[in-house]
Design a protein around this motif. Structure first.
Motif, short mmCIF file in Angstrom:
data_model
loop_
_atom_site.label_atom_id
_atom_site.label_comp_id
_atom_site.label_asym_id
_atom_site.label_seq_id
_atom_site.Cartn_x
_atom_site.Cartn_y
_atom_site.Cartn_z
N ASN A 109 47.47 6.08 108.28
CA ASN A 109 46.34 6.24 109.06
C ASN A 109 45.07 5.51 109.29
O ASN A 109 44.16 5.76 109.40
N TYR A 110 45.61 4.11 108.61
CA TYR A 110 44.41 2.94 108.38
C TYR A 110 43.98 2.83 109.93
O TYR A 110 44.75 3.41 110.85
N LEU A 111 42.69 2.36 110.16
CA LEU A 111 42.30 2.53 111.40
C LEU A 111 41.85 1.18 112.22
O LEU A 111 41.94 0.11 111.33
N LEU A 112 41.83 1.01 113.43
CA LEU A 112 41.46 -0.15 114.01
C LEU A 112 39.99 -0.28 113.98
O LEU A 112 39.23 0.75 113.96
N ILE A 150 48.95 3.06 118.08
CA ILE A 150 47.66 3.07 118.47
C ILE A 150 46.54 4.14 118.45
O ILE A 150 45.62 4.28 117.98
N ARG A 151 47.01 5.37 118.83
CA ARG A 151 46.20 6.48 118.94
C ARG A 151 45.80 6.90 117.66
O ARG A 151 44.68 7.20 117.38
N ARG A 152 46.66 6.92 116.65
CA ARG A 152 46.15 7.10 115.08
C ARG A 152 45.12 5.93 114.93
O ARG A 152 44.13 6.60 114.18
N MET A 153 45.43 4.91 115.01
CA MET A 153 44.35 3.88 114.74
C MET A 153 42.93 4.11 115.19
O MET A 153 41.93 3.52 115.09
N LEU A 154 43.04 4.48 116.58
CA LEU A 154 41.84 5.01 117.33
C LEU A 154 41.03 6.05 116.64
O LEU A 154 39.84 6.17 116.99
#
Ligand SMILES: O=C(O)CCC(=O)C(=O)O
Length: 291
Positions: free
Chosen positions: A123-126, A262-266
């Motif tokens: 679950n690393y992030l953008l 992408i959703r989890r990175m947001l």
């Protein structure tokens, strides 16, 4: 509840580890995508990163894909920069996921995720997604490392990583990113000296440079007659604050449209046990609401 029924069992928590599966249980971390990339390729990329702090992949995108990116991004570029760090002859476009879908494939390219899956916790992030167009006459950017604003002494593992996608070919005269190979290992007391070797990343259109947040680098001077358009995507550990505040900057419709990765990175994800929760619940519950 019928008084004859016994109350539901209460979870007894004696350490944070006991909570790990709680909120994260309903919507676990996305399955790592490393499986999509040959493990030998990933191992070679990791050893290049360990040695140099960066790795370059040539021609990941076709020329047609680069033209689509250029057509979509050019109208989004702002005026030239506000300061010498952002570049006074450089145009940028921020928060791109909210404005166009053309960057999605770059953000979640399997080659990139395969490395991120190994460098960071699930679950690393953008942290940032920008187009950077360095115009002729631009000076070299101040050298820096991208995780330098997190006040944690070095040497240490990277807290973030970045990709730089070449929409124009990068050369040593048109603003190709300048890197200091091996500088990801430096301690906090060291900053670049004239004598430290530096390399301008040269890569054909459609290539990608991946570098650790600890690597010293900067945009190069543009001494050519053409602009240098790149797209940079930065990612950070799931327990850090991203540079762009995507949970504020991204509308729910966009969040519903993008992929699960992408959703989890947001930020629609939990770093166990609670980081990222909304009203005590997993943030993806927000997407069930009409607003
Ligand atoms: O444009 C580049 O090549 C690098 C830009 C960069 O490192 C930054 O703006 O933080």
């Amino acid at each position: 509840m019928n008084p004859a029924q016994s109350p539901p069992p209460v979870d007894v928590i004696t350490s944070l580890d006991d909570l790990r599966g709680d909120l994260a249980r309903r919507h676990p971390a996305t399955t790592p995508t490393s499986a999509a990339v040959d493990p030998a390729t990933v191992a070679a990329d990791l050893s290049a990163l360990e040695r140099e702090g960066y790795v370059v992949w040539e021609n990941l995108l076709t020329l047609d894909e680069c033209e689509q990116l250029r057509d979509a991004l050019t109208p989004l570029l702002g005026p030239t920069g506000r300061n010498t760090f952002e570049g006074q002859r450089t145009r940028r476009a921020y928060n791109l996921l909210e404005k166009t879908r053309v960057c999605d494939a770059l953000v979640e390219h399997p080659r990139v995720l395969a490395l991120l899956d190994r460098l960071f916790l699930p679950n690393y992030l953008l942290s940032q997604l920008q187009a950077i167009d360095i115009l002729p006459g631009e000076q070299a950017q101040m050298l820096h490392h991208d995780d330098g604003f997190y006040p944690i002494p070095r040497p240490r593992p990277p807290l973030s990583a970045a990709t730089m996608w070449a929409i124009d070919a990068f050369t040593d005269t048109n603003g190709g990113t300048v890197v200091l190979p091996g500088s990801h290992r430096w301690g906090s007391e060291r900053s670049p000296a004239e004598t430290d070797a530096r390399t301008a990343v040269r890569m054909p259109t459609g290539s990608c440079a991946f570098y650790l947040g600890t690597l010293w680098h900067g945009g190069g001077a543009n001494r050519s007659t053409g602009a240098r358009l790149g797209v940079t995507v930065q990612y950070c550990e799931p327990w850090l604050r991203p540079q762009e505040a995507y949970t504020l900057a991204t509308g729910r419709d966009t969040v519903r449209t993008v992929s699960e990765n992408i959703r989890r990175m947001l930020g629609y994800s939990i770093h166990p046990p609670f980081m990222g929760a909304v009203d005590g619940m997993h943030p993806k519950r927000l997407l069930d609401r009409s607003m």
